[in-house]
Design a protein around this motif. Structure first.
Motif: not given
Length: 352
Positions: A33-38, A44-47
């Motif tokens: 699981v990609d935690i940026l998707d959480l 997450g995309v911006a980060l």
């Protein structure tokens, strides 16, 4: 098992995916699981985009942020982003039959540790460190245990958290074995001659850092042919089209390692571990700020690499690798890491 990664570059995902493959071979079902998707609202995309911009265009800013938030004792132990990730991670775990959570990214380690500390995570939380230098955001005492890449890191982690720690062999994909046949075919494919001393220059999947300067130093020496791994940075490859052999994203890293005389790296990440598996000596040069610089120092202190401070030291280190005893000493230290127990052996339930 739930393997928590983050698409910040490729290193964390490469390790997480390989860990899933190994667990599957032992009969353990695992999911990445990609935690940026959480993160909500496409944060997450911006980060990810912001981090990529910083390391490419404003490394001084990342160095400042790293110093203030990643290593300072005065920074808050848990960030607001971590709290958001933790809440969504808790809901995700409730929707699955999870027996253990394994974090391969520092924000995941913070989120899982936070949940575990307050009794909101009903299964064990393991942190598999992917950096040679463990900054403060990796370290949350709520986690059940840490799997560390070497003894020095294990000692630092246990001192900081009090958690049980174990040392494991680097999680490296299959195929990183030196082969003369593989070396010959790789040289032919990339247009190198049989007598070229190929020095891989790694810039990560994003193609970041001062690798242009590194490549030009090597090319001007007349002794070494830089093979620059530009990742997905096509502009970098365009700028280097007349310097050495710049390559786009490469799926045949084992083949390149088989043909390589040495690796010059700037991030102390998974590519260094792959070089160690392949018996290729590593030099850290012009590392990216923050975790890259700290990792380069940690590897050099452990005798796993050379940290070259300037162009003269870089070329001198490469020259020394021409003497078998110098090369063999460093390669042997890297190979010794792989004598440790594999990471999956700590995760597979007894008797499975």
């Amino acid at each position: 098992m739930l393997i928590l990664s983050a698409s910040m570059g490729a290193g964390h995902d490469v390790i997480a995916t390989e860990l899933v493959r190994r667990l599957a071979a032992e009969g353990v079902e695992a999911e990445v699981v990609d935690i940026l998707d959480l993160l909500p609202l496409r944060l997450g995309v911006a980060l990810r985009g912001w981090y990529g911009w910083m390391v490419r265009s404003a490394p001084w800013l990342y160095a400042l942020i790293y110093r203030v938030f990643f290593v300072s004792d005065r920074a808050p132990s848990v960030s607001p982003l971590t709290i958001v990730v933790a809440a969504r991670l808790r809901r995700l775990i409730r929707s699955r039959q999870v027996t253990e959570v394994v974090s391969t990214f520092h924000m995941a380690a913070q989120a899982a540790g936070h949940l575990r500390r307050y009794g909101r995570l009903p299964v064990p939380s393991t942190v598999l460190l992917t950096d040679f230098a463990a900054h403060r955001l990796w370290l949350h005492p709520g986690n059940d245990r840490y799997l560390c890449p070497d003894l020095a890191t294990a000692h630092a982690v246990h001192t900081a958290t009090g958690c049980p720690v174990s040392c494991h062999a680097p999680v490296v994909r299959l195929g990183f074995r030196r082969s003369e046949n593989g070396a010959a075919s790789t040289r032919s494919r990339i247009g190198a001659r049989a007598d070229d001393r190929l020095v891989l220059v790694s810039a990560g999947s994003w193609g970041v850092g001062d690798v242009e300067k590194t490549a030009r130093v090597l090319a001007r020496s007349g002794q070494y042919l830089p093979v620059v791994l530009c990742g997905h940075n096509r502009e970098l490859r365009r700028r280097l089209r007349h310097v050495g052999l710049p390559l786009d994203w490469c799926d045949d890293m084992p083949g390149l390692m088989a043909a390589a005389y040495a690796l010059v790296d700037n991030a102390a990440g998974v590519t260094c571990r792959e070089a160690m598996a392949a018996g290729v000596p590593v030099i850290s040069y012009r590392p990216i700020p923050g975790h890259g610089r700290d990792g380069a120092r940690a590897m050099a202190l452990a005798g796993l690499s050379v940290y070259a401070r300037d162009a003269g030291e870089l070329l001198a280190a490469l020259d020394r690798f021409g003497r078998d005893e110098e090369r063999d000493r460093q390669v042997a230290r890297g190979a010794a890491l792989f004598a440790l127990s594999p990471a999956e052996s700590f995760l597979v339930p007894p008797g499975l």
